[in-house]
Design an enzyme around this catalytic site. Structure first.
Site, PDB file in Angstrom:
ATOM      1  N   GLY A  12       0.778  -1.234   0.000  1.00  0.00           N
ATOM      2  CA  GLY A  12       0.000   0.000   0.000  1.00  0.00           C
ATOM      3  C   GLY A  12       0.808   1.282   0.000  1.00  0.00           C
ATOM      4  O   GLY A  12       0.353   2.301   0.510  1.00  0.00           O
ATOM      5  N   THR A  13       1.998   1.271  -0.628  1.00  0.00           N
ATOM      6  CA  THR A  13       2.746   2.535  -0.672  1.00  0.00           C
ATOM      7  C   THR A  13       2.047   3.558  -1.567  1.00  0.00           C
ATOM      8  O   THR A  13       2.107   4.756  -1.307  1.00  0.00           O
ATOM      9  CB  THR A  13       4.202   2.341  -1.149  1.00  0.00           C
ATOM     10  OG1 THR A  13       4.210   1.832  -2.480  1.00  0.00           O
ATOM     11  CG2 THR A  13       4.974   1.422  -0.230  1.00  0.00           C
ATOM     12  N   ASN A  14       1.372   3.089  -2.608  1.00  0.00           N
ATOM     13  CA  ASN A  14       0.618   4.034  -3.450  1.00  0.00           C
ATOM     14  C   ASN A  14      -0.601   4.568  -2.709  1.00  0.00           C
ATOM     15  O   ASN A  14      -0.972   5.741  -2.870  1.00  0.00           O
ATOM     16  CB  ASN A  14       0.227   3.382  -4.773  1.00  0.00           C
ATOM     17  CG  ASN A  14       1.377   3.373  -5.753  1.00  0.00           C
ATOM     18  OD1 ASN A  14       1.739   4.405  -6.310  1.00  0.00           O
ATOM     19  ND2 ASN A  14       1.999   2.221  -5.946  1.00  0.00           N
ATOM     20  N   MET A  91      -4.438  -6.928  -6.936  1.00  0.00           N
ATOM     21  CA  MET A  91      -3.922  -8.099  -7.664  1.00  0.00           C
ATOM     22  C   MET A  91      -5.013  -9.087  -8.086  1.00  0.00           C
ATOM     23  O   MET A  91      -4.697 -10.207  -8.461  1.00  0.00           O
ATOM     24  CB  MET A  91      -2.891  -8.828  -6.792  1.00  0.00           C
ATOM     25  CG  MET A  91      -1.684  -7.997  -6.410  1.00  0.00           C
ATOM     26  SD  MET A  91      -0.727  -7.498  -7.837  1.00  0.00           S
ATOM     27  CE  MET A  91       0.094  -9.041  -8.190  1.00  0.00           C
ATOM     28  N   ILE A  93      -8.366 -10.243 -10.391  1.00  0.00           N
ATOM     29  CA  ILE A  93      -9.025  -9.978 -11.680  1.00  0.00           C
ATOM     30  C   ILE A  93     -10.454  -9.503 -11.444  1.00  0.00           C
ATOM     31  O   ILE A  93     -11.195 -10.094 -10.654  1.00  0.00           O
ATOM     32  CB  ILE A  93      -9.026 -11.263 -12.539  1.00  0.00           C
ATOM     33  CG1 ILE A  93      -7.599 -11.593 -12.971  1.00  0.00           C
ATOM     34  CG2 ILE A  93      -9.942 -11.121 -13.759  1.00  0.00           C
ATOM     35  CD1 ILE A  93      -7.432 -12.960 -13.582  1.00  0.00           C
ATOM     36  N   ASN A 108      -5.851   2.856 -12.838  1.00  0.00           N
ATOM     37  CA  ASN A 108      -4.817   1.913 -12.380  1.00  0.00           C
ATOM     38  C   ASN A 108      -3.437   2.533 -12.554  1.00  0.00           C
ATOM     39  O   ASN A 108      -3.234   3.367 -13.436  1.00  0.00           O
ATOM     40  CB  ASN A 108      -4.891   0.617 -13.211  1.00  0.00           C
ATOM     41  CG  ASN A 108      -3.884  -0.423 -12.749  1.00  0.00           C
ATOM     42  OD1 ASN A 108      -3.774  -0.723 -11.564  1.00  0.00           O
ATOM     43  ND2 ASN A 108      -3.122  -0.965 -13.687  1.00  0.00           N
ATOM     44  N   HIS A 110       0.516   1.411 -13.334  1.00  0.00           N
ATOM     45  CA  HIS A 110       1.355   0.303 -13.787  1.00  0.00           C
ATOM     46  C   HIS A 110       2.817   0.770 -13.793  1.00  0.00           C
ATOM     47  O   HIS A 110       3.119   1.854 -14.302  1.00  0.00           O
ATOM     48  CB  HIS A 110       0.935  -0.128 -15.201  1.00  0.00           C
ATOM     49  CG  HIS A 110       1.731  -1.297 -15.696  1.00  0.00           C
ATOM     50  ND1 HIS A 110       1.526  -2.574 -15.240  1.00  0.00           N
ATOM     51  CD2 HIS A 110       2.774  -1.365 -16.569  1.00  0.00           C
ATOM     52  CE1 HIS A 110       2.394  -3.390 -15.822  1.00  0.00           C
ATOM     53  NE2 HIS A 110       3.161  -2.685 -16.632  1.00  0.00           N
TER      54      HIS A 110
HETATM   55  C1  GRF Z   1       3.037  -0.846  -7.613  1.00  0.00           C
HETATM   56  O1  GRF Z   1       4.270  -1.045  -8.210  1.00  0.00           O
HETATM   57  C2  GRF Z   1       2.002  -0.575  -8.680  1.00  0.00           C
HETATM   58  O2  GRF Z   1       2.520   0.089  -9.781  1.00  0.00           O
HETATM   59  C3  GRF Z   1       1.563  -1.947  -9.068  1.00  0.00           C
HETATM   60  O3  GRF Z   1       1.572  -2.686  -7.861  1.00  0.00           O
HETATM   61  C4  GRF Z   1       2.505  -2.113  -6.945  1.00  0.00           C
HETATM   62  C5  GRF Z   1       1.788  -1.853  -5.672  1.00  0.00           C
HETATM   63  O4  GRF Z   1       2.610  -1.419  -4.642  1.00  0.00           O
HETATM   64  N1  GRF Z   1       0.298  -1.915  -9.755  1.00  0.00           N
HETATM   65  P1  GRF Z   1       2.002  -0.796  -3.311  1.00  0.00           P
HETATM   66  O5  GRF Z   1       1.071  -1.844  -2.698  1.00  0.00           O
HETATM   67  O6  GRF Z   1       1.271   0.458  -3.658  1.00  0.00           O
HETATM   68  O7  GRF Z   1       3.182  -0.540  -2.421  1.00  0.00           O
END
Ligand code: GRF
Length: 208
Positions: A12-14, A91, A93, A108, A110
């Protein structure tokens, strides 16, 4: 004010980047209303809790099919009056039932410059392994709308970084997260919440 749902499956860093951006009032006209995880016990859920954001788990294992899970997801999103769905390392579908309700409203991130190193099998560290194996000199991140085609929806924002001679997949992943992902995702969500994204075919026009 638009209601944002963030879908997560891991660290969950994003999500954290979105929470921090919200704290700095950089998500203009938007509020993270719920965090939905595809698995219990992931660190992203802790991040939501620490930020006082409602969260829930929709464990794929509890549903007979991806479609059944997607239907439950859509139900949850409607219940919370969600306007925009952000996949931040989600992760699992999802099927067309999501896009029927949230057309050009699922975003999303990527970790590569689409259309490079994307599609089936391109997730996590594999993306960066593929980029290094190919020998590219730049890589980066892409924020895009999600449709039924894997990593194939209209591109909202992209940012590139240099690939350096001694990069490992882990080092490249970290650089792309820090310099691209954590900046681009909040920016794109804020643009959406301000109604500044207009989709014209494959092109997303950013309105002033
Ligand atoms: C990130 O690299 C994102 O681009 C990809 O999955 C990863 C998720 O990382 N879709 P986090 O859980 O947000 O740390």
């Amino acid at each position: 004010m638009k209601n944002i749902a963030v879908l997560v499956s891991g660290g969950g860093t994003n999500l954290q980047a979105l929470i921090d951006a919200q704290g700095r009032r950089e998500i203009v006209n938007g509020k993270i209303s719920i965090v939905i995880s595809s698995a219990p016990g992931v660190h992203a859920l802790e991040r939501a809790q620490n930020a006082g954001i409602l969260s829930c788990v929709l464990d794929r294992k509890n549903y007979p099919s991806s479609r059944a899970m997607t239907v439950a997801l859509v139900e949850k999103l409607k219940e919370q009056s969600i306007d925009v769905v952000v996949m931040a390392g989600f992760m699992t579908i999802v099927t067309k039932e999501l896009f029927e309700v949230y057309n050009n409203a699922v975003i999303n991130i990527h970790p590569a410059l689409i259309p490079s190193f994307c599609g089936k099998g391109a997730y996590g560290l594999h993306v960066h392994e593929q980029a290094l194996a190919y020998g590219v000199k730049v890589s980066g991140a892409t924020v895009h709308f999600v449709n039924e085609e894997c990593d194939g929806g209209p591109i909202i924002l992209q940012k590139a970084v240099d690939v350096l001679p001694d990069d490992t997949p882990e080092v490249l992943q970290r650089r792309i997260m820090e310099q691209c992902e954590w900046k681009l995702l909040p920016q794109a969500v804020s643009l959406f919440c301000q109604d500044r994204l207009r989709v014209e075919g494959r092109t997303v026009r950013i309105l002033p």
